[in-house]
Design a protein around this motif. Structure first.
Motif, PDB file in Angstrom:
ATOM      1  N   ASN A  23      46.415  32.829  51.015  1.00 20.73           N
ATOM      2  CA  ASN A  23      47.653  33.137  50.298  1.00 20.73           C
ATOM      3  C   ASN A  23      48.823  33.406  51.256  1.00 20.73           C
ATOM      4  O   ASN A  23      49.641  34.288  51.008  1.00 20.73           O
ATOM      5  CB  ASN A  23      47.432  34.325  49.348  1.00 20.73           C
ATOM      6  CG  ASN A  23      48.465  34.346  48.233  1.00 20.73           C
ATOM      7  OD1 ASN A  23      49.136  33.340  47.977  1.00 20.73           O
ATOM      8  ND2 ASN A  23      48.622  35.483  47.584  1.00 20.73           N
ATOM      9  N   GLY A  24      48.859  32.641  52.341  1.00 25.30           N
ATOM     10  CA  GLY A  24      49.997  32.742  53.271  1.00 25.30           C
ATOM     11  C   GLY A  24      51.093  31.791  52.804  1.00 25.30           C
ATOM     12  O   GLY A  24      51.209  30.672  53.291  1.00 25.30           O
ATOM     13  N   LYS A  25      51.870  32.256  51.839  1.00 27.66           N
ATOM     14  CA  LYS A  25      52.828  31.342  51.184  1.00 27.66           C
ATOM     15  C   LYS A  25      53.903  30.849  52.142  1.00 27.66           C
ATOM     16  O   LYS A  25      54.327  29.699  52.071  1.00 27.66           O
ATOM     17  CB  LYS A  25      53.481  32.050  50.001  1.00 27.66           C
ATOM     18  CG  LYS A  25      52.490  32.351  48.903  1.00 27.66           C
ATOM     19  CD  LYS A  25      53.169  32.845  47.659  1.00 27.66           C
ATOM     20  CE  LYS A  25      52.102  33.013  46.599  1.00 27.66           C
ATOM     21  NZ  LYS A  25      52.585  32.984  45.257  1.00 27.66           N
ATOM     22  N   VAL A  26      54.375  31.758  52.999  1.00 31.13           N
ATOM     23  CA  VAL A  26      55.444  31.380  53.934  1.00 31.13           C
ATOM     24  C   VAL A  26      54.908  30.339  54.918  1.00 31.13           C
ATOM     25  O   VAL A  26      55.523  29.284  55.134  1.00 31.13           O
ATOM     26  CB  VAL A  26      55.957  32.631  54.678  1.00 31.13           C
ATOM     27  CG1 VAL A  26      56.966  32.236  55.747  1.00 31.13           C
ATOM     28  CG2 VAL A  26      56.564  33.613  53.692  1.00 31.13           C
ATOM     29  N   GLN A  27      53.736  30.637  55.492  1.00 36.48           N
ATOM     30  CA  GLN A  27      53.160  29.701  56.470  1.00 36.48           C
ATOM     31  C   GLN A  27      52.890  28.344  55.820  1.00 36.48           C
ATOM     32  O   GLN A  27      53.177  27.296  56.402  1.00 36.48           O
ATOM     33  CB  GLN A  27      51.833  30.260  57.030  1.00 36.48           C
ATOM     34  CG  GLN A  27      51.980  31.549  57.820  1.00 36.48           C
ATOM     35  CD  GLN A  27      51.828  32.787  56.946  1.00 36.48           C
ATOM     36  OE1 GLN A  27      52.235  32.800  55.772  1.00 36.48           O
ATOM     37  NE2 GLN A  27      51.271  33.842  57.509  1.00 36.48           N
ATOM     38  N   ASP A  28      52.322  28.370  54.604  1.00 38.12           N
ATOM     39  CA  ASP A  28      52.009  27.096  53.926  1.00 38.12           C
ATOM     40  C   ASP A  28      53.274  26.285  53.675  1.00 38.12           C
ATOM     41  O   ASP A  28      53.313  25.082  53.922  1.00 38.12           O
ATOM     42  CB  ASP A  28      51.313  27.363  52.578  1.00 38.12           C
ATOM     43  CG  ASP A  28      49.830  27.670  52.769  1.00 38.12           C
ATOM     44  OD1 ASP A  28      49.377  27.748  53.920  1.00 38.12           O
ATOM     45  OD2 ASP A  28      49.126  27.832  51.743  1.00 38.12           O
ATOM     46  N   ARG A  29      54.310  26.968  53.188  1.00 39.41           N
ATOM     47  CA  ARG A  29      55.501  26.182  52.823  1.00 39.41           C
ATOM     48  C   ARG A  29      56.262  25.715  54.059  1.00 39.41           C
ATOM     49  O   ARG A  29      56.856  24.639  54.061  1.00 39.41           O
ATOM     50  CB  ARG A  29      56.374  26.966  51.850  1.00 39.41           C
ATOM     51  CG  ARG A  29      55.712  27.071  50.471  1.00 39.41           C
ATOM     52  CD  ARG A  29      56.698  27.473  49.390  1.00 39.41           C
ATOM     53  NE  ARG A  29      56.144  27.196  48.075  1.00 39.41           N
ATOM     54  CZ  ARG A  29      55.555  28.108  47.297  1.00 39.41           C
ATOM     55  NH1 ARG A  29      55.457  29.362  47.700  1.00 39.41           N
ATOM     56  NH2 ARG A  29      55.085  27.773  46.112  1.00 39.41           N
ATOM     57  N   PHE A  30      56.247  26.523  55.126  1.00 41.71           N
ATOM     58  CA  PHE A  30      56.817  26.033  56.391  1.00 41.71           C
ATOM     59  C   PHE A  30      56.055  24.782  56.835  1.00 41.71           C
ATOM     60  O   PHE A  30      56.652  23.780  57.229  1.00 41.71           O
ATOM     61  CB  PHE A  30      56.694  27.093  57.495  1.00 41.71           C
ATOM     62  CG  PHE A  30      57.914  27.957  57.670  1.00 41.71           C
ATOM     63  CD1 PHE A  30      59.132  27.402  58.062  1.00 41.71           C
ATOM     64  CD2 PHE A  30      57.858  29.328  57.474  1.00 41.71           C
ATOM     65  CE1 PHE A  30      60.256  28.203  58.243  1.00 41.71           C
ATOM     66  CE2 PHE A  30      58.979  30.126  57.648  1.00 41.71           C
ATOM     67  CZ  PHE A  30      60.171  29.576  58.034  1.00 41.71           C
ATOM     68  N   SER A  31      54.732  24.858  56.789  1.00 41.81           N
ATOM     69  CA  SER A  31      53.904  23.723  57.243  1.00 41.81           C
ATOM     70  C   SER A  31      54.180  22.489  56.394  1.00 41.81           C
ATOM     71  O   SER A  31      54.326  21.378  56.923  1.00 41.81           O
ATOM     72  CB  SER A  31      52.417  24.075  57.159  1.00 41.81           C
ATOM     73  OG  SER A  31      52.117  25.112  58.049  1.00 41.81           O
ATOM     74  N   GLU A  32      54.233  22.688  55.082  1.00 46.94           N
ATOM     75  CA  GLU A  32      54.483  21.533  54.200  1.00 46.94           C
ATOM     76  C   GLU A  32      55.853  20.919  54.508  1.00 46.94           C
ATOM     77  O   GLU A  32      56.015  19.694  54.506  1.00 46.94           O
ATOM     78  CB  GLU A  32      54.372  21.972  52.737  1.00 46.94           C
ATOM     79  CG  GLU A  32      52.909  22.238  52.346  1.00 46.94           C
ATOM     80  CD  GLU A  32      52.728  23.283  51.258  1.00 46.94           C
ATOM     81  OE1 GLU A  32      53.741  23.826  50.749  1.00 46.94           O
ATOM     82  OE2 GLU A  32      51.557  23.587  50.922  1.00 46.94           O
TER      83      GLU A  32
END
Ligand code: NZQ
Ligand code: ZN
Length: 385
Positions: A205-214
């Protein structure tokens, strides 16, 4: 999200004409060693800009750092460092030159008997010369991370220390215009796979990391092919977006607080060490096979990747995952890199050697859960045939 400490002190100087800032970034009383590779910087005007910027400094030169830098070459720099009391390194080049400077910086102040132990025995680096970097090839993120990869006799080994992270980096997208298509492709694909190795694991649930990566993945998918297309390849905005993506992909930000994989890289390093294949081209061969073999373990993230990066909304879960893997392979093909061992003339007879090397290098428990055994690495390589 996992607990983390994050500190990235590298000062980034981004944009056209920024090379001149090195005159102020490096203290005037420093004795500087300018380190570079095989001479591309002399053909594209970067060397002249660096020399002009260093006109008030005392500096010496060490050149000839090769792609996939070797221990033997890097150790030769120690003579001039001792003879001239060098106390600052300026790396000008791609990831190999920056990585090479990091090993030179650590070896110069190493107190043990043999600096190779920093890599072979993972001996801690306790001191290193300060480093600045002028990056000419966006790919590795080496310009603002503490990682370095060095080769000796076919053994390609990484080490990492915050002490070798460059104090500053110059990122001028215009210096990338002289890159060959092959190096542009390599850079885009390497940055893409750095992002994937920190994203395609299991959800915390690392939303910031996931969305940066995407965002980084989508930027590379959008801009990468433009840097190869005749109509857009000279476009500096395209180059700037690729350059910043590559730095952001491996400067520690997107990997903080999330599980990381790196199995594609560790298997890829053996392919470079044994067969001399360019770093990024080993990754484009291994990653699709990792996605296929680890489909169950990575299921949730593969579905997220399919939906958010590739906008795949139709079909059942398996069909969406398969389509995302296929589109990833098609992206690599559009970037003109291989996706199979057979594309680089390797076959099933070559797998034993790679597995032996993985074992020899202690790479027996890879992946985000350390559960990729040698048997699973063999399965991955077999899938990549
Ligand atoms: O040596 P010169 O003459 O400079 O030519 C280089 C080299 O032949 C050329 N080049 C660089 N900038 C250029 C240019 N040619 C024309 N115009 C320019 N502006 O490109 C060739 C390849 O350079 P190299 O530095 O080897 O490429 P890259 O940046 O892809 O670096 C690859 C190395 O980095 C390591 C890899 O393993 C490999 O050894 N990695 C380092 C990482 C890190 N420090 O975090 C992570 C990566 O995963 C990777 O493992
Ligand atoms: Zn890489």
């Amino acid at each position: 999200m996992l607990n983390f400490n994050f500190q990235n002190p590298t000062k980034i100087n981004f944009g056209e004409g920024q090379i001149k800032v090195i005159s102020k970034e490096i203290p005037l009383d420093a004795k500087v060693l300018l380190v570079y590779g095989g001479g591309s910087i002399k053909g594209n005007g970067v060397y002249k800009q660096v020399i002009d910027a260093l006109s008030e400094h005392t500096f010496f030169e060490f050149s000839g750092i090769e792609p996939n830098p070797t221990y033997d070459t890097l150790m030769k720099a120690q003579e001039i460092i001792k003879a001239e009391n060098i106390d600052y390194l300026l790396a000008v080049g791609g990831g190999s030159v920056v990585d090479g400077a990091k090993f030179i910086a650590a070896a110069a102040l190493y107190e043990g008997d043999d600096a190779w132990d920093i890599l072979a025995k993972q001996q801690a680096v306790t001191k290193a010369l300060p480093i600045g970097a002028v990056l000419t090839l966006p790919a590795t993120g080496s310009e603002s991370n503490g990682n370095s990869v060095v080769t000796r006799d076919g053994n390609k080994l990484p080490f990492s220390s915050p002490l070798v992270r460059p104090l500053f980096a110059v990122l001028d997208p215009s210096v990338t215009l002289s890159l060959s298509d092959r190096q542009i492709s390599n850079g885009v694909v390497d940055a893409f796979i750095h992002t994937i190795e920190q994203y395609l694991t299991y959800s915390v649930n690392g939303k910031v990391q996931d969305r940066f990566s995407e965002g980084l993945l989508q930027t590379l998918i959008e801009e990468g092919p433009k840097a190869l297309a005749p109509a857009t390849k000279e476009n500096l905005e395209v180059r700037a977006n690729i350059m910043w993506s590559a730095t952001m992909a491996l400067n520690g930000l997107i990997g903080a607080g999330v599980p990381q994989d790196w199995s594609t890289h560790m298997i890829g390093h053996e392919l470079t060490g044994a067969f001399g294949i360019d770093h990024a081209r080993t990754l484009s061969i291994v990653l699709p096979a990792v996605m296929k073999v680890r489909k169950e373990q990575k299921r949730e993230k593969l579905l997220q990747y399919a939906t958010r990066v590739w906008q795949i909304t139709e079909g059942d879960d398996n069909a969406r995952i398969d389509k995302a893997i296929r589109l990833t392979e098609e992206f690599f093909e559009a970037m003109q890199v291989p996706t199979r061992l057979s594309d680089v003339n390797l076959g099933s007879n070559d797998i034993d050697l790679l597995i032996n090397r993985l074992e020899q290098h202690g790479m027996t428990a890879l992946g985000e859960k350390s559960d990729i055994t040698l048997a699973i690495s063999r399965e991955i390589l077999t899938k990549a045939l």
